[in-house]
Design a protein around this motif. Structure first.
Motif, short mmCIF file in Angstrom:
data_model
loop_
_atom_site.label_atom_id
_atom_site.label_comp_id
_atom_site.label_asym_id
_atom_site.label_seq_id
_atom_site.Cartn_x
_atom_site.Cartn_y
_atom_site.Cartn_z
N GLU A 542 0.83 -1.20 0.00
CA GLU A 542 0.00 0.00 0.00
C GLU A 542 0.87 1.26 0.00
O GLU A 542 0.58 2.24 -0.68
CB GLU A 542 -0.92 -0.02 1.22
CG GLU A 542 -1.95 1.09 1.23
CD GLU A 542 -2.91 0.97 2.41
OE1 GLU A 542 -3.82 1.82 2.50
OE2 GLU A 542 -2.73 0.05 3.24
N MET A 543 1.96 1.23 0.77
CA MET A 543 2.87 2.38 0.80
C MET A 543 3.55 2.56 -0.56
O MET A 543 3.77 3.69 -1.01
CB MET A 543 3.91 2.22 1.90
CG MET A 543 3.34 2.38 3.31
SD MET A 543 4.65 2.31 4.54
CE MET A 543 3.97 1.09 5.64
N GLU A 544 3.88 1.45 -1.20
CA GLU A 544 4.50 1.54 -2.52
C GLU A 544 3.55 2.20 -3.52
O GLU A 544 4.00 2.94 -4.40
CB GLU A 544 4.91 0.15 -3.00
CG GLU A 544 6.15 -0.39 -2.29
CD GLU A 544 6.52 -1.78 -2.76
OE1 GLU A 544 5.85 -2.29 -3.69
OE2 GLU A 544 7.47 -2.35 -2.20
N GLU A 545 2.26 1.93 -3.40
CA GLU A 545 1.30 2.61 -4.26
C GLU A 545 1.41 4.12 -4.12
O GLU A 545 1.46 4.86 -5.11
CB GLU A 545 -0.13 2.19 -3.88
CG GLU A 545 -0.58 0.88 -4.46
CD GLU A 545 -2.06 0.65 -4.17
OE1 GLU A 545 -2.80 1.65 -4.08
OE2 GLU A 545 -2.46 -0.51 -4.06
N VAL A 546 1.44 4.57 -2.87
CA VAL A 546 1.46 6.01 -2.61
C VAL A 546 2.76 6.63 -3.13
O VAL A 546 2.75 7.66 -3.80
CB VAL A 546 1.29 6.28 -1.10
CG1 VAL A 546 1.40 7.78 -0.81
CG2 VAL A 546 -0.05 5.74 -0.62
N VAL A 547 3.89 5.99 -2.84
CA VAL A 547 5.18 6.51 -3.27
C VAL A 547 5.27 6.50 -4.80
O VAL A 547 5.73 7.46 -5.43
CB VAL A 547 6.33 5.70 -2.65
CG1 VAL A 547 7.68 6.10 -3.25
CG2 VAL A 547 6.35 5.88 -1.13
N GLU A 588 12.44 13.37 -0.85
CA GLU A 588 12.24 12.57 0.36
C GLU A 588 11.15 13.17 1.23
O GLU A 588 10.25 12.47 1.71
CB GLU A 588 13.55 12.47 1.14
CG GLU A 588 13.43 11.67 2.43
CD GLU A 588 14.78 11.45 3.10
OE1 GLU A 588 14.80 10.90 4.21
OE2 GLU A 588 15.82 11.83 2.51
N ALA A 589 11.20 14.47 1.43
CA ALA A 589 10.19 15.13 2.26
C ALA A 589 8.81 15.01 1.63
O ALA A 589 7.81 14.77 2.33
CB ALA A 589 10.57 16.61 2.45
N ALA A 590 8.74 15.17 0.32
CA ALA A 590 7.45 15.10 -0.36
C ALA A 590 6.84 13.71 -0.26
O ALA A 590 5.64 13.55 -0.03
CB ALA A 590 7.61 15.51 -1.82
N LEU A 591 7.68 12.68 -0.42
CA LEU A 591 7.17 11.32 -0.36
C LEU A 591 6.74 10.95 1.05
O LEU A 591 5.72 10.28 1.26
CB LEU A 591 8.23 10.35 -0.87
CG LEU A 591 8.57 10.48 -2.36
CD1 LEU A 591 9.72 9.56 -2.74
CD2 LEU A 591 7.35 10.19 -3.23
N SER A 592 7.50 11.38 2.05
CA SER A 592 7.11 11.12 3.44
C SER A 592 5.78 11.77 3.76
O SER A 592 4.92 11.18 4.42
CB SER A 592 8.19 11.64 4.39
OG SER A 592 9.41 10.96 4.20
N GLU A 593 5.58 12.99 3.26
CA GLU A 593 4.32 13.69 3.52
C GLU A 593 3.16 13.01 2.80
O GLU A 593 2.04 12.93 3.34
CB GLU A 593 4.44 15.15 3.07
CG GLU A 593 3.21 15.99 3.36
CD GLU A 593 2.86 16.05 4.83
OE1 GLU A 593 1.66 16.22 5.13
OE2 GLU A 593 3.77 15.90 5.69
N GLY A 600 -1.39 7.75 7.06
CA GLY A 600 -1.42 8.21 8.43
C GLY A 600 -0.03 8.31 9.02
O GLY A 600 0.93 7.69 8.52
N ALA A 601 0.07 9.08 10.10
CA ALA A 601 1.36 9.27 10.73
C ALA A 601 1.95 7.98 11.27
O ALA A 601 3.16 7.83 11.39
CB ALA A 601 1.23 10.30 11.87
N ILE A 602 1.07 6.99 11.58
CA ILE A 602 1.55 5.73 12.13
C ILE A 602 2.47 5.01 11.15
O ILE A 602 3.30 4.18 11.55
CB ILE A 602 0.36 4.83 12.51
CG1 ILE A 602 0.81 3.65 13.35
CG2 ILE A 602 -0.39 4.37 11.27
CD1 ILE A 602 1.42 4.05 14.67
N ALA A 603 2.34 5.31 9.86
CA ALA A 603 3.21 4.65 8.88
C ALA A 603 4.68 4.97 9.11
O ALA A 603 5.55 4.16 8.81
CB ALA A 603 2.80 5.05 7.47
N SER A 604 4.97 6.16 9.63
CA SER A 604 6.33 6.51 10.05
C SER A 604 7.37 6.36 8.95
O SER A 604 8.49 5.92 9.21
CB SER A 604 6.75 5.67 11.26
OG SER A 604 5.90 5.90 12.35
#
Length: 670
Positions: A542-547, A588-593, A600-604
């Protein structure tokens, strides 16, 4: 966790394991109806013997089966136990006898050797029969094993069919595998003969195969009686005392007839990686394999006999076995064999050229191939140079089709883009959007619906059916359909332990996923790609989708690494698109955001590493477990399946420079 017998067997249809109502009683125009897909699927699950008996009537048998379905001592399905046939006869001789002799069976296109060749069904039959005679002259008989170590050349298919013709069992090893890995497979399969080429040809280099084979034989304890070497003009090999030139033995041989074999006799052994480090030899039988592949060509891929099917894979992988070598010919189609890459042979328009040249109707490749194309040609500028109007459908498998790549392809092409899911072990698709039965609306990230014959369930850790949209372990209830693995070569206990012991009555796929409220199946990756961040189970897929949706990202991988406070935290490795000249820190900052906003922030997700390439297998799968080992400071081995070994060192150095986890302590295994 092992659950009680019957826990899995009680979930008999998709509806029962994904929600409380039947998922395929779709409502259209305010009324319920049973769709063509639902009717066929439910019959395959509720009446498997009758369903697969009908499908078996569509292939030519020497002796048609009367016993359709039986079970082994582990409760695993075995199909057509008393049927007699020969796969080579089904795929080649039968078509020659019934009017397809002059139809092209194989188109071979090799930009790396600047060669092309077409073999009709009649020409292929004659070459296969003669090479089968050559193997027979070298002592190969029914039940003997033959290891095949060859590149993507027509002779690789000839060798495979020649083994099938004799009732011998072939085991194809990906050309270029290291000596140790080849030796392991030789020792396990114990072949009477090894068939190899003198070399393989890759982008900007020639790979000598004969020295690798010699080194493997020096390491192995088993000694084959002979080796047959196909001499390629790019780099002929020096032959030893037990080596034979392919051309010489074929010229001397008399054609061999098709040997009748039982449907349950092994056709081939195909090695796949195992968690113990010892490869697992997946065994495929003759009868169920032929029936399943014939069914899949019509129902899954929507093919018609005489059309052209192109699978951009390799004969060393299961996709190559099923959808380059066997399925197209079993169904009377033409197969396209490609010795090249999606890019740099010569450019990112290679696939489009092939589709135009050979009038390809259905194309099947891995998502990683198109991510490579997207990286080099993000705007699809090569495509307008070619006429691909013959193309009807694009299928992708081998790994999850990430939504960014799906949307890129959907915007680029004017044909359906179909993700589908299956495994080496199953040999043909488990879930797909069935183009030959009832095409459905696509959903990004979903493999659509289970294919008839596969009773798919998603279970929680206690063996209970997961709710809609709740991730769990994806399993297949017995009886598994024809064509699936018959076992593990010489290791029945490993077969039981690896696949059948976790949830009673079910085959464990090892993949995690979920059904949505409409019954669409989403495969999110291997279950060990689910990470636990401060007690929260999160999907790296799921995170890979977002990135991957960020416009600057060509490809990415997200892995979980050890963290002393949260247990695990994710890091992302990204490859920017060609031409990207932005600031790495800003990216890096954009992808983290983005991850924070979407998950959610829990993804860290705090660290994003920009890399030039990701370590992958030759079939295109990212070596995520290896990346985790490096990040966690563990010793790691460089697997034989890796495409570019230097990519591993590059990532390791990047992790050390960025102080990722314990990467500085990681060391390659001896």
């Amino acid at each position: 966790m092992k659950v009680n017998a019957g826990d899995c067997s009680r979930v008999s249809t998709i509806g029962r394991h994904s929600r409380s109502v039947e998922p395929h009683q779709f409502s259209r125009h305010g009324r319920n109806f049973m769709s063509a897909y639902q009717a066929e699927y439910q019959r395959s699950i509720e009446q498997p013997e009758a369903f697969w008996a009908e499908q078996a009537q569509r292939i030519p048998w020497f002796t048609p089966p009367e016993r359709v379905l039986e079970h082994d001592e582990h409760g695993h399905a075995r199909w057509y136990g008393d049927g007699i046939l020969n796969t080579c006869h089904v795929a080649i001789d039968h078509h020659v006898e019934n009017g397809r002799g002059e139809q092209p069976a194989i188109h071979w296109d090799s930009p790396v050797s600047q060669s092309r060749r077409t073999l009709t069904y009649r020409e292929l039959r004659d070459e296969v029969a003669r090479f089968a005679g050559a193997l027979r002259d070298l002592g190969v008989e029914k039940g003997d094993r033959v290891v095949i170590y060859m590149p993507m050349v027509p002779e690789a298919l000839v060798a495979m069919y020649a083994c099938a013709r004799l009732g011998a069992v072939h085991s194809v090893v990906f050309g270029g595998f290291a000596p140790h890995e080849l030796a392991v497979r030789i020792d396990d399969a114990q072949p009477r003969v090894v068939v190899a080429a003198s070399c393989g040809i890759e982008f900007e280099r020639v790979v000598p195969y004969k020295p690798i084979l010699d080194a493997a034989l020096a390491q192995s304890t088993h000694r084959p009686d002979a080796c047959v070497i196909l001499q390629r003009p790019s780099l002929p090999a020096e032959l030893g005392a037990t080596d034979h030139d392919w051309a010489d033995v074929a010229a001397r041989a008399q054609p061999a007839p098709c040997v009748p074999v039982a449907a349950t006799d092994p056709l081939y052994i195909l090695y796949t990686s195992g968690t113990t480090g010892k490869p697992k030899g997946v065994v495929r039988d003759h009868g169920g394999h032929a029936v399943a592949l014939h069914y899949s060509m019509e129902r899954v891929y929507g093919m018609t006999p005489g059309e052209v099917f192109f699978s951009a894979s390799d004969v060393g992988w299961v996709v190559g076995h099923s959808y380059i070598v066997y399925a197209p010919l079993i169904y009377g189609c033409t197969t396209l064999v490609y010795e090249g890459k999606p890019v740099r042979t010569p450019d990112a328009g290679a696939f489009w050229r092939l589709i135009e040249t050979y009038r390809v109707n259905v194309f099947f490749t891995a998502p990683t191939a198109f991510r490579a194309i997207k990286k080099e040609d993000p705007d699809g500028r090569h495509l307008p140079q070619y006429d691909i109007s013959s193309l009807r459908t694009l299928f992708l498998a081998g790994e999850r089709l990430d939504p960014p790549t799906f949307y890129w392809l959907e915007g680029l092409l004017d044909v359906p883009v179909i993700d589908h899911w299956w495994q080496t072990e199953t040999g043909w698709p488990i879930a797909a959007n069935l183009q030959g039965l009832e095409p459905m609306p696509t959903k990004a990230g979903s493999a659509t619906m289970p294919v008839p014959g596969y009773a798919v369930a998603v279970l929680d850790p206690h063996g209970e059916p997961a709710a809609p949209n709740e991730q769990g372990s994806v399993v297949i209830r017995e009886p598994m359909p024809p064509g699936c693995l018959a076992g593990i070569w010489r290791d029945p206990q490993r077969f039981q332990r690896a696949y059948l012991s976790t949830f009673a009555g079910c085959y464990l796929t090892g993949d995690g996923g979920y059904f949505d409220e409409e019954g669409y199946l989403f495969i999110m990756g291997r279950t060990d790609d689910v990470i636990n961040v401060a007690g929260h189970r999160l999907s790296t897929g799921e995170m890979e989708e977002v990135v991957g949706e960020h416009p600057a990202v060509a490809e990415c991988a997200v892995i979980g690494i050890q963290d002393p406070i949260k247990g695990q935290v994710p890091i992302a490795l990204v490859i920017p698109k060609d031409g990207y000249d932005g600031d790495d820190e800003a990216l890096e900052a954009a992808l983290s955001e983005r991850v924070r906003e979407r998950i959610g922030a829990i993804a860290s997700l705090r660290q994003v590493l920009v890399v030039s390439r990701l370590p992958k297998t030759r079939s295109g799968k990212i070596l995520r477990k290896l990346l985790r080992n490096i990040a966690d400071g563990e010793r790691y081995g460089v697997p034989s399946t890796i495409d570019h070994p230097a990519s591993l060192q590059d990532v390791h150095e990047t992790m050390v420079a960025r102080e990722v986890g314990q990467a500085s302590q990681a060391r390659p295994a001896d």
